[in-house]
Scaffold this motif. Structure first.
Motif, PDB file in Angstrom:
ATOM      1  N   ALA A   1     148.821  -8.137 -11.620  1.00 55.91           N
ATOM      2  CA  ALA A   1     149.576  -7.838 -12.830  1.00 55.91           C
ATOM      3  C   ALA A   1     148.726  -6.997 -13.764  1.00 55.91           C
ATOM      4  O   ALA A   1     147.506  -7.048 -13.725  1.00 55.91           O
ATOM      5  CB  ALA A   1     149.993  -9.133 -13.528  1.00 55.91           C
ATOM      6  N   ARG A   2     149.387  -6.254 -14.595  1.00 53.19           N
ATOM      7  CA  ARG A   2     148.696  -5.430 -15.580  1.00 53.19           C
ATOM      8  C   ARG A   2     148.503  -6.285 -16.835  1.00 53.19           C
ATOM      9  O   ARG A   2     149.416  -6.410 -17.640  1.00 53.19           O
ATOM     10  CB  ARG A   2     149.529  -4.200 -15.891  1.00 53.19           C
ATOM     11  N   CYS A   3     147.330  -6.861 -16.974  1.00 54.83           N
ATOM     12  CA  CYS A   3     147.016  -7.734 -18.102  1.00 54.83           C
ATOM     13  C   CYS A   3     145.710  -7.275 -18.744  1.00 54.83           C
ATOM     14  O   CYS A   3     144.748  -6.970 -18.037  1.00 54.83           O
ATOM     15  CB  CYS A   3     146.858  -9.172 -17.640  1.00 54.83           C
ATOM     16  N   ALA A   4     145.683  -7.271 -20.062  1.00 57.21           N
ATOM     17  CA  ALA A   4     144.474  -6.866 -20.774  1.00 57.21           C
ATOM     18  C   ALA A   4     143.730  -8.049 -21.380  1.00 57.21           C
ATOM     19  O   ALA A   4     142.550  -7.947 -21.681  1.00 57.21           O
ATOM     20  CB  ALA A   4     144.827  -5.863 -21.873  1.00 57.21           C
ATOM     21  N   THR A   5     144.438  -9.182 -21.563  1.00 58.65           N
ATOM     22  CA  THR A   5     143.830 -10.336 -22.224  1.00 58.65           C
ATOM     23  C   THR A   5     144.161 -11.621 -21.467  1.00 58.65           C
ATOM     24  O   THR A   5     145.077 -11.660 -20.644  1.00 58.65           O
ATOM     25  CB  THR A   5     144.348 -10.493 -23.664  1.00 58.65           C
ATOM     26  N   VAL A   6     143.433 -12.672 -21.804  1.00 60.06           N
ATOM     27  CA  VAL A   6     143.704 -13.981 -21.215  1.00 60.06           C
ATOM     28  C   VAL A   6     145.131 -14.423 -21.561  1.00 60.06           C
ATOM     29  O   VAL A   6     145.836 -14.963 -20.710  1.00 60.06           O
ATOM     30  CB  VAL A   6     142.673 -15.023 -21.706  1.00 60.06           C
ATOM     31  N   GLY A   7     145.562 -14.178 -22.777  1.00 50.83           N
ATOM     32  CA  GLY A   7     146.921 -14.541 -23.167  1.00 50.83           C
ATOM     33  C   GLY A   7     147.968 -13.861 -22.299  1.00 50.83           C
ATOM     34  O   GLY A   7     148.955 -14.479 -21.899  1.00 50.83           O
ATOM     35  N   GLU A   8     147.744 -12.596 -21.978  1.00 54.33           N
ATOM     36  CA  GLU A   8     148.676 -11.871 -21.109  1.00 54.33           C
ATOM     37  C   GLU A   8     148.631 -12.422 -19.685  1.00 54.33           C
ATOM     38  O   GLU A   8     149.660 -12.502 -19.012  1.00 54.33           O
ATOM     39  CB  GLU A   8     148.359 -10.377 -21.119  1.00 54.33           C
ATOM     40  N   VAL A   9     147.450 -12.811 -19.224  1.00 55.75           N
ATOM     41  CA  VAL A   9     147.335 -13.422 -17.899  1.00 55.75           C
ATOM     42  C   VAL A   9     148.137 -14.714 -17.856  1.00 55.75           C
ATOM     43  O   VAL A   9     148.901 -14.957 -16.915  1.00 55.75           O
ATOM     44  CB  VAL A   9     145.854 -13.695 -17.539  1.00 55.75           C
ATOM     45  N   LEU A  10     147.985 -15.546 -18.885  1.00 57.91           N
ATOM     46  CA  LEU A  10     148.729 -16.801 -18.909  1.00 57.91           C
ATOM     47  C   LEU A  10     150.236 -16.552 -19.005  1.00 57.91           C
ATOM     48  O   LEU A  10     151.028 -17.286 -18.413  1.00 57.91           O
ATOM     49  CB  LEU A  10     148.245 -17.689 -20.060  1.00 57.91           C
ATOM     50  N   GLY A  11     150.634 -15.502 -19.717  1.00 58.63           N
ATOM     51  CA  GLY A  11     152.043 -15.138 -19.777  1.00 58.63           C
ATOM     52  C   GLY A  11     152.573 -14.744 -18.403  1.00 58.63           C
ATOM     53  O   GLY A  11     153.665 -15.155 -18.001  1.00 58.63           O
ATOM     54  N   ALA A  12     151.789 -13.961 -17.669  1.00 63.66           N
ATOM     55  CA  ALA A  12     152.192 -13.570 -16.310  1.00 63.66           C
ATOM     56  C   ALA A  12     152.199 -14.787 -15.384  1.00 63.66           C
ATOM     57  O   ALA A  12     153.091 -14.930 -14.541  1.00 63.66           O
ATOM     58  CB  ALA A  12     151.245 -12.495 -15.781  1.00 63.66           C
ATOM     59  N   LEU A  13     151.243 -15.677 -15.561  1.00 62.32           N
ATOM     60  CA  LEU A  13     151.179 -16.888 -14.758  1.00 62.32           C
ATOM     61  C   LEU A  13     152.384 -17.784 -15.042  1.00 62.32           C
ATOM     62  O   LEU A  13     152.929 -18.413 -14.130  1.00 62.32           O
ATOM     63  CB  LEU A  13     149.868 -17.624 -15.044  1.00 62.32           C
ATOM     64  N   ALA A  14     152.824 -17.827 -16.287  1.00 60.35           N
ATOM     65  CA  ALA A  14     153.994 -18.641 -16.659  1.00 60.35           C
ATOM     66  C   ALA A  14     155.241 -18.176 -15.922  1.00 60.35           C
ATOM     67  O   ALA A  14     156.123 -18.985 -15.627  1.00 60.35           O
ATOM     68  CB  ALA A  14     154.215 -18.594 -18.166  1.00 60.35           C
ATOM     69  N   GLY A  15     155.313 -16.892 -15.616  1.00 58.16           N
ATOM     70  CA  GLY A  15     156.447 -16.384 -14.865  1.00 58.16           C
ATOM     71  C   GLY A  15     156.515 -16.945 -13.455  1.00 58.16           C
ATOM     72  O   GLY A  15     157.590 -17.042 -12.874  1.00 58.16           O
ATOM     73  N   ARG A  16     155.390 -17.331 -12.916  1.00 61.20           N
ATOM     74  CA  ARG A  16     155.329 -17.897 -11.565  1.00 61.20           C
ATOM     75  C   ARG A  16     155.221 -19.416 -11.563  1.00 61.20           C
ATOM     76  O   ARG A  16     155.738 -20.071 -10.668  1.00 61.20           O
ATOM     77  CB  ARG A  16     154.128 -17.319 -10.820  1.00 61.20           C
ATOM     78  N   HIS A  17     154.498 -19.964 -12.556  1.00 59.30           N
ATOM     79  CA  HIS A  17     154.209 -21.401 -12.583  1.00 59.30           C
ATOM     80  C   HIS A  17     154.274 -21.911 -14.020  1.00 59.30           C
ATOM     81  O   HIS A  17     153.252 -22.257 -14.616  1.00 59.30           O
ATOM     82  CB  HIS A  17     152.820 -21.674 -12.005  1.00 59.30           C
ATOM     83  N   ALA A  18     155.472 -21.958 -14.565  1.00 63.36           N
ATOM     84  CA  ALA A  18     155.647 -22.338 -15.978  1.00 63.36           C
ATOM     85  C   ALA A  18     155.064 -23.719 -16.287  1.00 63.36           C
ATOM     86  O   ALA A  18     154.443 -23.911 -17.322  1.00 63.36           O
ATOM     87  CB  ALA A  18     157.121 -22.296 -16.364  1.00 63.36           C
ATOM     88  N   GLY A  19     155.266 -24.681 -15.410  1.00 63.39           N
ATOM     89  CA  GLY A  19     154.762 -26.030 -15.646  1.00 63.39           C
ATOM     90  C   GLY A  19     153.252 -26.070 -15.775  1.00 63.39           C
ATOM     91  O   GLY A  19     152.705 -26.880 -16.524  1.00 63.39           O
TER      92      GLY A  19
END
Length: 93
Positions: free
Chosen positions: A25-43
């Motif tokens: 994923a195109r992520c610049a920050t940890v927050g963006e990584v967690l946002g992308a991760l939430a799309g796959r594993h919200a729990g």
């Protein structure tokens, strides 16, 4: 951009039992990584981030070995190939 998120055993059930998740994923920050991760594993992300959008008090996140609490928090930059480790906080007495 490929990033690896290493998970403690307590979070692995929320990622299908995986010890790590590789995000492309195109992520610049940890927050963006967690946002992308939430799309796959919200729990999983619900157990890392609280209702205010902050890292839970009992969770530590490291980017390439550095604790984000001592960097820029969720705004800490990530780069291609970064490893993000999520750990439960440990305390003793």
């Amino acid at each position: 951009m490929e990033l690896t998120i290493a998970l403690p055993s307590a979070l692995q059930p929320y990622a299908g039992g995986s010890t790590e998740v590789v995000l492309d994923a195109r992520c610049a920050t940890v927050g963006e990584v967690l946002g992308a991760l939430a799309g796959r594993h919200a729990g999983l992300v619900d157990r890392v981030i609280d209702e205010r959008g902050e890292v839970r008090r009992h969770v530590n996140i490291f980017v390439d070995g550095d604790n984000i609490r001592f960097l820029e928090g969720l705004s800490t930059a990530v780069r291609e190939g970064s490893t993000i480790d999520i750990f439960p906080a440990v305390s003793g007495g």
